[in-house]
Structures are given as C-alpha cells and as structure tokens.
Design a protein around this motif. Sequence first.
Motif, PDB file in Angstrom:
ATOM      1  N   GLU A 124       7.735  34.536 -34.631  1.00  0.00           N
ATOM      2  CA  GLU A 124       8.878  34.091 -33.824  1.00  0.00           C
ATOM      3  C   GLU A 124       8.902  32.559 -33.757  1.00  0.00           C
TER       4      GLU A 124
ATOM      5  N   ARG B 127       7.588  30.366 -35.903  1.00  0.00           N
ATOM      6  CA  ARG B 127       7.925  29.683 -37.149  1.00  0.00           C
ATOM      7  C   ARG B 127       9.428  29.706 -37.398  1.00  0.00           C
ATOM      8  N   ARG B 128      10.043  30.866 -37.078  1.00  0.00           N
ATOM      9  CA  ARG B 128      11.495  30.954 -37.271  1.00  0.00           C
ATOM     10  C   ARG B 128      12.198  29.906 -36.426  1.00  0.00           C
ATOM     11  N   ARG B 129      11.712  29.691 -35.217  1.00  0.00           N
ATOM     12  CA  ARG B 129      12.410  28.789 -34.299  1.00  0.00           C
ATOM     13  C   ARG B 129      12.043  27.335 -34.474  1.00  0.00           C
TER      14      ARG B 129
ATOM     15  N   HIS C  69       5.369  34.363 -45.005  1.00  0.00           N
ATOM     16  CA  HIS C  69       6.252  33.205 -45.132  1.00  0.00           C
ATOM     17  C   HIS C  69       7.328  33.499 -46.186  1.00  0.00           C
TER      18      HIS C  69
END
Length: 458
Positions: free
Chosen positions: A43, A45-47, A368
């Motif tokens: 969560e 890394r996405r943000r 990733h």
Amino acid sequence: MPSTRAPEEREGALRFTPRGFTNVQELYYFARALQNYADSSIELRRRFGDVIRRRRPRAGLWLMHPALLKRVFRTNVRNYPKAETYGFLAPILGNGLFLSDGELWTRQRRLLAPEFRQAEVNRFLPVILDRVERLLGEWASTAPTTPRDITDDMMRLTLWIVGGAMFKSDLDEEAEMIGHDLEVCLRQSTWHIFSGGLLQPWMPTPGNFEARRAAARLERVVRGVVARGRAGELGGDDVLSRLLVARDPETGEGMADQQIVDEVKSLILAGHETTSLTLSWIFYLLARHPAVEQKLFEESSRVLGDGPPRAEHVPALAYTRMVFLEAMRLYPPVPGVPRRALEDDRFHGVDVRAGDTVVAMIYAVHRHPDFWERPDEFRPERFAPERVDAIEPYAYAPFLRGRRACVGEHFAMLEGVTALAMLTRRFHLERVEHAPIGTRAISTLRFARPLRMRVRPR
Ligand code: HEM
C-alpha cells in the motif's frame, strides 16, 4: 561523517525522491506496520513510491527497489552491519553466525559455509527422506475426513530434518524442544519490542515466566547435545560433530563450547521456520491452482517412480523447483531485512544518516510491477530455466544476496524440493475452508490463521 557515493550514482543513473509522512500518517502507518508490515508496504509503495522516510519506531528508510538493495547488501555492505538491528535476539542466540558481525562473523562463516556447499548438502538426503517418510506415515494413518494443521506439520517436519542434519542420531525430540523453546523466547522478545518499552523482561508477567523457563530449558538441552557430541555419541557426518573438530584454516583454532551452543541455536532457528513456511504457503497455493498441483504430481511420479528419491533425481525435479522459487517470491519467509547505517551514505538521490535503520522490503520488491508482470499472480513459469537469467538479481532475494546471504540456501532447496515431490506424489491436500488466509508478518511471513487441510492418499 564522510559521504560515500555508489558508482551508479556518479554515473547519474537512477534517482529516487524519498517521501516522508505527516504526523497523522506516521501514526497510522506505524500501527499498520505493527499489524502486518509486509502487506502495508505494498500500500505504501503505491502511494509514496520506492523509498519512504520514517521517524517511528526509529528514524530510517524503507527501501523497495532492487537498485537500493544492491547498495546496502553489496556495493556498500560494510556500512550496514547486522547485529544491532536484531539486538532483541541476542539474549536467545548469543554470538552465533546469524547475529555476529566483524571478525567473529568472518571466522564463523569460514568454518560453517563448507558444511552447506552445494556439493556437501547431498549427504543430508537420507535424513530428509527418513523424516518425510515419517510424516507420510502419520498422514497415511489419518482419516481423509480429519483435517490436519499443515503449518504445524511442516514446522515439525523441518525441525526433525534440521535436527537430524545437525545431530544425526535420533534426537528429534530434542530438536522439537529446541524449536518450541526458541519460538516461546522469540514471541516474548517481539512483545517487548512492540510494547515500546512498556513490557520489560524483568516484569513478573506469565509470558515473561514462560520465556524464562523456555530459555533455561533451551540452554540445558543444547548444552546436553553438545556434551554428547564431545563424548563421541553422535554421528560423524552431522554438522555438530564436524563443528566440534573444525579448525580455522588461518589460525588453527577450534571453537569454544559456548560458541558451538550459539551456532546450534542459530542454525536451528534460522533453518526450520523459513523452509516450513514456504512448504505451507505452497500447499495453500496449490489448493487454489489445481493445474499446478497436477503438473507437480506428474513430475514427481515420472521422475521418482515408486522408489525413494536419489541425489541424481533432484536436478530432474525442475518444475517442483520452479514452484518452490515462485512461492518464495509471493511469500518470502523473511519479508523485510533490517540494517543500521554506520556512517552517512548517499546513493541514487537517497540520503542515509549514520544511525538510520534501513529496511529492505523484500516482500514489496518481489511484487514490484516494474520487475514482475502481473506480480500478484502465482506463475511458476517465471522461473523456467530458460527465463531465470533475465530476472534482475536484486528483484528476487528470498535468501538475501551478497556476503550475508543465507548460508543454508542449498540445504533449504534440497530439502524443500525433495519434500514437496515426496508429499505431492503420495497425497492430495484439500482445504477445509476456502476463504483466503492473510499474512501476519512479524519477523517471518506467517499465516494469519492456521492452514487446515484434509490429506487424501492418491
Ligand atoms: C526457504 C528457506 C530459507 C530462507 C528463505 C532463508 C532466508 C534467509 C535470509 C533472508 C537470511 C538473511 C537474514 C539477514 O541477514 O537479516 C538468512 C540467513 C541465514 N540463514 Fe537462512 N533461509 C532459509 C533456510 C535456511 C536453512 C535451512 C539454514 C540452515 C540449515 C539457514 C541458516 C541461515 C543462517 C545461519 C543465516 C545467517 C547467515 C549469516 O549471517 O552469515 N537458513 N536466511
């Protein structure tokens, strides 16, 4: 402090912009991470991107890109020693290979690594076969309608195997006791950390009493086994017997008993839960991917026939190996690897300050999207021999890479592949309930609740 620069950065290659949190986000993500830092990393890394600067519980960075991992574990590895970040394990593991640093680590690694080289580990095959047969016997006498706790089965199996490899003679009961007591101590130390100082080891709580009893028994049992080794009561090929006579090739020195006790505890702790978790996650995945299970069954039946596996069979179990590798990508048993920076460092636009905790988020790197197509899908074909060389090395690091990489990798692969082939050849496992089971990441990537399955003979 001087700042060191990676060649990649001098060449001006990749650049990252570390993002930090507001105070509210900091508290929110701290709470999420305590619950399950592996899942929350996806969560995050996405943000926020591939590098996140954190202030709690200590100042530091979460790294989620292979180029950043390479800096920490290879190009500037000396700046990122290990012992301090695993300080909570010191009272349990002492100065064994897993925790030590510096000269002691170099000497111990030199003594232990030869035991686990690719060419050496086949000598453990008889122990592996024997213990898997024992579990198969238990499964055969279980009614197909009675569910078993597969996480518990795999834990016992890998403890018997590592115990057999360490001590050779039948000390499985001792190995189970050591595994149990290590787990109790580890759980309590984790509570101490998570309580943020509110729970101290000296406090008269039931958990602390239990951990103290477990620590005392652990020490007594391991010392007893080492004494039996000194008295010549064990085999000759087991790891302990060889450690007792090992001499450092440079200094000619042998190991003191306390050092051997610490090595035995470290090897048993590091050498059972990781493999057992991978096997359990595989059975969980197979229940959701029957076509993969069928291919595994076909391969094990074709390669092994009806007889026991032999060393020359193992390389032919190519698909089984691919399944094992892909399961460790989705569920790396060690989902995050922490280090502490000795000095300031700067690489790819990232500033690390002396004393920062740097955590390599293996779980997030393994999923990733720049390095893995459809990263959340279970696709063993990614590890087909003709495709494996195309994988970016630091995008896949279940055993870590660099000088502190897992010393037991070849042992784990031999054990995992052989056990998986033997178990799937004889049994089909069915889940009792079908809801997904989440992960619970503390130090290792565990199941949020037990994996219960029925075992049906084929
Ligand atoms: C699937 C199985 C396994 C996985 C995924 C695994 C993973 C790892 C990882 C990620 C580390 C590095 C931890 C760190 O530096 O913070 C490590 C270190 C280590 N592992 Fe494993 N491991 C496995 C099996 C084993 C086995 C079977 C043994 C021994 C029989 C073993 C013994 C060790 C030891 C002694 C270290 C410390 C090495 C050093 O610092 O020099 N591991 N392992």
